[in-house]
Scaffold this active site. Sequence first.
Site, short mmCIF file in Angstrom:
data_model
loop_
_atom_site.label_atom_id
_atom_site.label_comp_id
_atom_site.label_asym_id
_atom_site.label_seq_id
_atom_site.Cartn_x
_atom_site.Cartn_y
_atom_site.Cartn_z
N GLN A 112 0.71 -1.16 0.01
CA GLN A 112 0.02 0.19 0.08
C GLN A 112 0.90 1.17 0.04
OE1 GLN A 112 -2.16 -0.42 3.70
NE2 GLN A 112 -0.08 -1.28 4.55
N TYR A 118 -10.63 6.50 19.30
CA TYR A 118 -10.83 5.21 18.50
C TYR A 118 -10.12 4.01 19.12
CZ TYR A 118 -9.99 2.11 14.42
OH TYR A 118 -9.75 0.77 13.62
N ASP A 138 -0.24 1.00 13.59
CA ASP A 138 0.03 2.14 14.22
C ASP A 138 0.55 2.13 15.64
OD1 ASP A 138 -2.55 2.39 15.99
OD2 ASP A 138 -3.34 2.07 13.92
N GLU A 148 0.86 -7.81 12.10
CA GLU A 148 0.95 -6.69 11.38
C GLU A 148 1.89 -7.22 9.94
OE1 GLU A 148 0.46 -3.88 8.92
OE2 GLU A 148 -0.56 -3.80 10.78
N ASP A 163 1.15 -12.27 7.40
CA ASP A 163 -0.16 -12.30 6.81
C ASP A 163 -1.27 -12.88 8.13
OD1 ASP A 163 -2.51 -12.98 5.86
OD2 ASP A 163 -1.90 -13.20 4.10
N CYS A 164 -2.17 -12.17 8.57
CA CYS A 164 -2.89 -12.80 9.72
C CYS A 164 -3.47 -14.08 9.52
CB CYS A 164 -3.88 -11.87 10.32
SG CYS A 164 -5.20 -11.36 9.40
N ASP A 187 -8.32 -4.83 13.92
CA ASP A 187 -7.98 -3.61 13.35
C ASP A 187 -7.48 -3.66 11.66
OD1 ASP A 187 -8.02 -0.62 13.75
OD2 ASP A 187 -5.81 -0.69 14.30
N TYR A 206 -11.65 11.75 11.89
CA TYR A 206 -12.72 11.13 10.97
C TYR A 206 -13.95 12.19 10.50
CZ TYR A 206 -10.92 6.45 11.68
OH TYR A 206 -10.01 5.11 11.83
#
EC number: 2.5.1.22
Length: 366
Positions: free
Chosen positions: A148, A177, A201, A220, A255-256, A276, A351
């Site tokens: 990304q 959040y 994050d 992650e 990768d989860c 998340d 947001y």
Amino acid sequence: MAAARHNTLDFQLCAKADGDAILKGLQSVFEEQAMTETIHSWEEHGYLATYINKNGSFASLRIYPHGLVLMDVQSYNNDLKGREEIDNLLNKLEERMKELCEGSIARLKRLPALVRGGKIDKYWPTADGRLVEYDIDEVVYDEDSPYQNIKILHSKQFGNILILSGDVNLAESDLAYTQAIMGSGKEDYTDKEVLILGGGDGGILYEIVKLKPKMVTMVEIDQMVIDGCKKYMRKTCGDVLDNLKGECYQVLIEDCIPVLKRYAKEGRMFDYVINDLTAVPISTSPEEDSTWEFLRLILDLSMKVLKHDGKYFTQGNCINLTEALNLYEEQLSRLYCPVEFSKETVCVPSYMELWVFYTVWKKTEF
């Protein structure tokens, strides 16, 4: 880097517009700017006039017969003098229109300039399709990972904001959040086993570690998100991303999906699973959208590693996306085991919209 500025000035008249009179009345204002005029007219659809300046700026005047008059001015003058010239032109046009219409203006709207093609992108759509202009003043980080685009932009109000592939993810202001996706302070994480899916994050990990859990495992996929956040989002993540292992946590760069499958096979169980990874899809066609399939897979695998009295937390989406949220709730009835859920709505500062969060747990069988 220079940018184009798009100014607008709109008038809604109380009666039908006299296009000829407006064109003639405004002509002198454009002539003062040495702008060349071209006029198009349609018997039933009014007028379109364009005015072009030698410096490349131009204006358009659209007059609709029912009484809507739109003025648009585009320029490439980013210096103060250029902006002042455009402001002066708009001021004169506004004053002249008021004279011509003699109090018959029902509504006048003049918006701040839309800056297009600038080095700093300040405009981001909300989940329900509204345009928000942020007070961004600096690009802090901008890199492409194998997965990304990762941007961290600085906002005067919200601090640094993490944006992944064009979606606002989290700002340093957004503790609300993190608290919501952890259960809004109602859970006791002491000596608990916790699994975080995503969360690059570091905000969730940072807050849970404070609560003395037995072990937190964060999965992650994107190391570059972690690298950017540990340097530029420290108000969110503190120091927990400085090392991938701590006294009561570990961060897996994987990768989860394979991790969840491995844990399910091993029989490893968690008191809490916090997803998340992604918001509920805006699409309302689950059979055609791979994101829905991904979310159902994550839900099923998460339930397999969740203790019988454990809880699964995740974000939903904007409260206005009722169809998508309802469809997500339908997916909860299609899992391999029966579940129950609750939801709450939280205002996430950056947001600029109300956001829905879900708590899911296995249904007790009697």
